[in-house]
Scaffold this motif. Structure first.
Motif, PDB file in Angstrom:
ATOM      1  N   LEU A 257       0.307  -1.303  -0.088  1.00 20.41           N
ATOM      2  CA  LEU A 257      -0.201   0.160   0.233  1.00 20.41           C
ATOM      3  C   LEU A 257       1.142   1.386  -0.170  1.00 20.41           C
ATOM      4  N   MET A 261       2.355   5.244  -2.567  1.00 21.52           N
ATOM      5  CA  MET A 261       1.747   6.361  -2.583  1.00 21.52           C
ATOM      6  C   MET A 261       2.997   7.570  -2.341  1.00 21.52           C
ATOM      7  N   HIS A 265       1.257  12.057   0.682  1.00 18.82           N
ATOM      8  CA  HIS A 265       0.182  11.063   1.295  1.00 18.82           C
ATOM      9  C   HIS A 265       0.706  10.293   1.631  1.00 18.82           C
ATOM     10  N   ALA A 269       0.077   8.444   5.312  1.00 30.41           N
ATOM     11  CA  ALA A 269       0.099   7.060   5.844  1.00 30.41           C
ATOM     12  C   ALA A 269       0.744   6.158   6.568  1.00 30.41           C
ATOM     13  N   GLN A 390      -7.725  10.545   2.622  1.00 27.46           N
ATOM     14  CA  GLN A 390      -8.838   8.972   2.501  1.00 27.46           C
ATOM     15  C   GLN A 390      -9.085   8.353   0.782  1.00 27.46           C
ATOM     16  N   VAL A 393      -5.582   7.176   0.383  1.00 24.25           N
ATOM     17  CA  VAL A 393      -5.228   5.528   1.133  1.00 24.25           C
ATOM     18  C   VAL A 393      -7.117   4.711  -0.365  1.00 24.25           C
ATOM     19  N   SER A 407      -8.868   1.097   4.486  1.00 27.31           N
ATOM     20  CA  SER A 407      -8.989   2.853   4.922  1.00 27.31           C
ATOM     21  C   SER A 407      -7.578   3.288   5.832  1.00 27.31           C
ATOM     22  N   CYS A 408      -7.951   4.215   5.928  1.00 26.58           N
ATOM     23  CA  CYS A 408      -7.027   4.961   6.906  1.00 26.58           C
ATOM     24  C   CYS A 408      -7.022   4.608   8.323  1.00 26.58           C
ATOM     25  N   LEU A 411      -5.065   1.449   8.909  1.00 28.71           N
ATOM     26  CA  LEU A 411      -3.731   1.293   9.250  1.00 28.71           C
ATOM     27  C   LEU A 411      -3.577   0.980  11.094  1.00 28.71           C
TER      28      LEU A 411
END
Length: 462
Positions: A257, A261, A265, A269, A390, A393, A407-408, A411
């Motif tokens: 993931l 990014m 961002h 994350a 959001q 992600v 989703s956020c 994590l």
């Protein structure tokens, strides 16, 4: 007289530019607006060629554009896309590494009813309170009982409830009044509450947490608004819907993931996974909350209005320091233009009138645009809107082909689970997450692999 060959070269360039826009899905007449935005950018730098204008110049221009109060979010995004396409059409190498997506996503400013700004205004009138009801079908209930909801508004404001809690309690109070039908609210009693909570289970099949949420809202409503505390509630039909386990990513999935990014961002994350912060806690961080020497982050006014300290991951230190240098340049530019003041809590704002302009009070993740403060009318740069990270992600989850609804907040779940799998004690994880009750943290023991290794299947022993 303009050299015809140069004129032809310009025409060919703009033809390629429009073709690049079309590939991005920009259709007429919006392609011409992008050309106009790009031409404005070029004209704003008459003494510099495009290849001479580096990332600092682009960032400075976007910052100044962010001061334009007449630009809507989509228009600011149009400016960003126009300049990005300009540089990509010109094949300028550094533009491929520039964080265009951050500026696109950061265009949205905080609305007056946002959880970070709603408490900056006086207690809302019943008319404004009705706008806060998530289910618009319930707004008429507020309008039908103005005195009651004026008392509700003053009570939640004076008691310092979070705006999200206010909205939740407001919605459940409205649903309860609808349930009462023609019975006056003032004469409602424990029997009405019991029937209401029971029918949530028998008719709507809500989860236990939803039923508890409704109960908490009505306990608050009776005790503080009607000033008639509820007695014991005996015969409530309890929800039997099982509690669902949270979605947790494996370590490899987290790596996949994060690899999708980039820029701000990626940094955000990484902090969400590396510290276990909620997304709004991360976005509300101020410069003073980061302690590089102690490798620690202080989370201020988290859930339940509590402060706590979480770890600052070693791998985020260099990129975070570099990010803060860029944020400081934006802040210094804002100060030079007559802005640069961050919002402060009420008491501090009254006591230290100029503190909002000091560097350590600035947001770590500021918005790309300034906005009018609903309390004072001053123009301020608030923090990044949560939808920015959001969406980032969600894009990364799709790009990495992770077959989970991540989703956020996933994590944060993964942070807790992976700590427990590494042998961290449950009480420490509870403190890091900011849970009031250890039973909330215990949910992660049900999704972790015991000792980091799943139990062997008996099939494998055949």
């Amino acid at each position: 007289m303009v050299d015809p060959s140069r004129k032809d070269a310009r025409a060919r360039f703009w033809d390629r530019y429009i073709q690049a826009l079309r590939k991005q899905g920009v259709k007429p007449p919006f392609d011409r607006w992008h050309v106009r935005r790009a031409e404005e950018f070029i004209k704003a730098h008459p003494d510099q060629r495009l290849r001479e204008l580096g990332p600092d110049g682009v960032q400075s221009y976007l910052r100044r554009k962010g001061h334009a109060g007449n630009l809507k979010a989509w228009q600011f995004q149009q400016v960003v896309r126009a300049i990005q396409t300009l540089y990509s059409t010109a094949n300028i190498a550094w533009a491929a590494r520039f964080d265009w997506q951050y500026w696109m996503d950061a265009a949205r400013t905080l609305e007056p009813e946002h959880v970070s700004t709603a408490r900056d205004t006086p207690a809302p009138t019943p008319v404004r309170l009705a706008e806060r009801v998530a289910d618009t079908r319930l707004a008429h209930v507020v309008h039908a009982h103005p005195a009651l909801f004026e008392a509700f508004s003053e009570t939640v404001t004076s008691r310092g409830l979070a705006i999200s809690t206010e909205k939740t309690y407001l919605a459940w109070t409205c649903r309860f009044i609808v349930f009462l039908q023609s019975k006056p609210v003032e004469s409602a009693d424990e029997a009405d509450v019991q029937q209401f909570l029971s029918q949530l289970v028998t008719q709507r099949n809500v989860a236990a947490s939803t039923q508890s949420q409704a109960l908490n809202a009505l306990v608050f409503f009776f005790r503080y608004v009607l000033q008639r505390p509820l007695g014991e509630l005996q015969a409530i039909e309890r929800s039997k819907r099982p509690r669902r386990l949270p979605v947790v990513l494996s370590r490899n999935e987290v790596k996949a993931l994060l690899s999708e990014m980039h820029g701000v961002h990626h940094l955000l994350a990484s902090l969400l996974y590396g510290s276990g912060m909620r997304v709004m806690e991360a976005l509300r961080l101020r410069v003073k909350d980061i302690d590089f020497e102690r490798r620690a982050i202080t989370v201020r006014s988290g859930k339940g209005d509590k402060d706590r300290v979480v770890p600052l991951p070693e791998s985020t230190i260099a990129p975070l320091q570099n990010h803060l240098r860029q944020v400081k340049a934006i802040h210094e530019g804002d100060l030079a233009d007559g802005y640069g003041e961050a919002s402060l809590p009420h008491a501090l704002a009254r006591k230290y009138r100029n503190a909002g302009k000091e560097w350590h009070w600035q947001y770590v993740f500021p918005s790309a645009r300034v906005a009018v403060d609903p309390r004072s009318g001053a123009i301020r740069r608030h923090h990044l809107h949560e939808t920015a990270v959001q969406r980032a992600v969600k894009r990364a989850v799709r790009a990495s082909r992770i077959p989970k609804q991540a989703s956020c907040h996933t994590l944060r779940h993964s942070f807790a689970t992976h700590l427990l799998e590494r042998g961290q004690d449950i009480r420490t994880v509870q403190e890091l997450l900011g849970h009031a009750d250890v039973s909330t943290t215990m949910i992660y023991t049900h999704v972790m692999s015991k000792g980091g290794v799943p139990a062997a299947s008996p099939l494998d022993g055949l």
